[in-house]
Design an enzyme around this catalytic site. Structure first.
Site, PDB file in Angstrom:
ATOM      1  N   HIS A 475      29.922  77.185   9.516  1.00 45.13           N
ATOM      2  CA  HIS A 475      30.542  77.695   9.361  1.00 45.13           C
ATOM      3  C   HIS A 475      30.205  79.144  10.338  1.00 45.13           C
ATOM      4  CE1 HIS A 475      32.985  75.378   5.811  1.00 45.13           C
ATOM      5  NE2 HIS A 475      32.932  74.495   6.727  1.00 45.13           N
ATOM      6  N   PRO A 476      29.867  78.902  10.765  1.00 44.62           N
ATOM      7  CA  PRO A 476      29.275  80.870  11.443  1.00 44.62           C
ATOM      8  C   PRO A 476      30.764  81.331  12.316  1.00 44.62           C
ATOM      9  CG  PRO A 476      28.886  79.123  13.256  1.00 44.62           C
ATOM     10  CD  PRO A 476      29.635  77.944  12.104  1.00 44.62           C
TER      11      PRO A 476
END
Length: 539
Positions: A475-476
């Site tokens: 989930h960057p």
């Protein structure tokens, strides 16, 4: 050099780019070019919901990025798969559809993203979604948006009900849907699946738009940099089939390349921290010190147990079981292959006195090991897994180019657990999972713990284990975030790059802060609202 001319040039046909391609071409007034580095998503394992484990390790479908050694995680190097295929990461993700919690978006507005508070984004979500709900009367559709969000609880493993029972034992509410306006609770996950097939952003938005004459999608096109004249972005340079080409944008270039590649492209184009650009001999178009900074991600820790009841291992750990499940799926598009890996989970408070949930949980009725190639190898005997991720880590890292060559990967520096708050949150994640493991409902179906045994760890052991085994949940975000000015952000509240005309960024890199849960739904929502803003300005 061949030069193409369009009104809008979109870089990336991923979760956000597909939305913008649809919306900007919808009226027929504007010509739209979409440049996608990857190829077609018309692949069997892309479409099969349980193909997730295969997709994330397939080098044909993702960029294959790795982080720098992370001091907070015992100097481990982490694999960071990012989608390099039509649909982007929505074509290789685990399909969990999670809006996030209301305070996530109110925090966006407080950070300078005016118009992105919960009331505003909730209305956008409602426009995006159609819900396929399981009811006593059968499948019922609700809403008319392009993103199909399915309740697959009728096809999930019978073992998963024990997770709901354990939630009740532990004092957490069991709710129908974690995307309702509630602050916490455990439920079956809703997934972007339609009729037994992955329903990616490409399926929801791009495919219906591709019949339009004013939309052109070009695959296997690698964008090298953005072109700029006198502070105004004019287009992009890209190469395809060994030839360099140019695309000019009469109105705007919109980067939808993701939290890693959007800041990389900005930096390669001369938009970024001046010292970094000069160190690579890049002419500074605009000194933007926050480009690539503020990187955030979710980390989850998982524990596995052997079970005394049948789980998915009973099916996928045996050749006969796999064959039967495959046959059922091919004939009916139902069964274990039609359900993504995450079956039960939600948001909980690690401390009942907390104002908002601070952990997201995942419960899966299967146990497995990870091979050296990153593939999941299912155990032959029954087992299950419980996982927790701190919702809102405040450690921040960076994305920085390593050369002037577009094909070179940037340096990804997560800086995990670099704050005391995040280290406390890691311990609380372990303690919360301990309480679940000790519930009567899970103890009744547990034969033994796989090493390490969560149940006997103290706080120091929990933190050490988090450092040793916690991994990214992919989930960057926040590397081109919205905010007040170039001193605290990259974009204004309309997703325009500070001090630059004709250039916006609309993807997860634009998040002012990470949302509490999975980031695919917020990314599509952001792109939907971005299209509103772009079309308003065009009018």
């Amino acid at each position: 050099m061949q030069v193409l001319e369009f009104d809008y040039v979109i870089v990336g046909a991923g979760s956000a780019g597909c939305v913008l391609a649809n919306r900007l071409s919808e009226s027929g007034k504007y010509t739209v070019l979409v440049l996608e580095s990857g190829g077609s998503d018309a692949r069997f394992w892309v479409k099969v919901p349980l193909g997730y484990a295969i997709n994330v390790t397939n080098p044909l479908l993702n960029w294959g990025y790795h982080t720098a050694p992370d001091p907070g995680l015992n100097a481990r190097v982490m694999s960071w798969p990012r989608g390099r295929v039509v649909g982007g990461s929505s074509s290789i993700n685990a399909m969990a559809y999670v809006r996030g919690l209301p305070h996530d978006f109110n925090d966006w507005a407080s950070a300078g993203a005016q118009g992105w508070d919960w009331d505003a984004v909730r209305a956008v979500y409602d426009r995006c979604e159609s819900h396929a709900d399981c009811t006593p009367q059968g499948l019922q559709m609700r809403g008319d948006g392009p993103v199909v969000v399915s309740d697959l609880s009728d096809q999930m493993s019978p073992f998963s009900k024990h997770f709901l029972d354990a939630a009740r034992d532990a004092g957490h509410p069991v709710i129908p849907d974690m995307n309702n306006d509630v602050e916490g609770g455990i439920s079956y996950y809703r997934s972007t699946v339609r009729n037994g097939l992955r329903w990616s952003s490409a399926d929801a938005f791009l495919r219906p738009a591709q019949r339009r004459a004013n939309l052109h999608v070009m695959c296997n096109a690698d964008v090298d940099r953005v072109t700029c004249e006198d502070g105004t972005v004019t287009g992009v340079l890209f190469h395809r089939g060994g030839q360099q080409r140019q695309a000019t944008a009469r109105r705007e270039v919109i980067l939808c390349a993701g939290a890693v590649n959007s800041p990389k492209l900005l930096q390669l184009s001369g938009f970024g921290p001046a010292d970094l650009l000069r160190s690579h001999g890049i002419s500074v178009q605009q000194d933007l010190p926050q480009v690539g900074q503020g990187l955030q991600d979710h980390l989850a820790v998982s524990y596995q147990f052997l079970a005394n009841q049948a789980t998915l291992n009973t099916i996928f750990g045996r050749r006969a079981g796999r064959l039967l499940a495959g046959l059922r799926y091919l004939l009916t598009r139902t069964g274990p292959l039609a359900v993504p890996v995450n079956q039960v989970g939600g948001f909980v408070r690690s401390d009942p006195r907390g104002n908002v949930p601070d952990l997201q949980l995942y419960f899966n009725p299967v146990s497995y090991t990870i091979s050296k190639t990153g593939a999941a190898v299912v155990d032959h005997t029954a087992g299950y897994q419980i996982s927790a991720q701190p919702c809102r880590p405040n450690s921040t890292g960076s994305i920085e180019i390593t050369s002037t060559m577009p094909q070179d990967a940037p340096c990804i520096t997560p800086q995990s657990l670099s704050t005391a708050e995040d280290r406390v949150a890691a311990v609380r994640a372990g303690r919360t999972l301990q309480r679940f493991a000790q519930t009567a409902s899970l103890q009744a179906v547990t034969a033994a713990a796989k090493a390490p045994d969560l149940r006997v760890m103290d706080d120091a052991a929990l933190l050490d284990d988090f450092r040793q085994r916690a991994s990214t949940v992919y989930h960057p975000c926040c590397t081109c975030r919205m905010g007040h000015s170039k001193h605290d952000s990259v974009l204004d509240a309309k997703l325009r790059v500070h001090g630059v005309s004709g250039l916006r960024v609309a993807d997860a890199s634009a998040f002012p802060n990470i949302t509490s849960g999975n980031t695919n739904a917020p990314t599509m929502m952001l792109a939907m609202r971005a299209a509103d803003l772009i079309l308003e300005d065009a009018r």
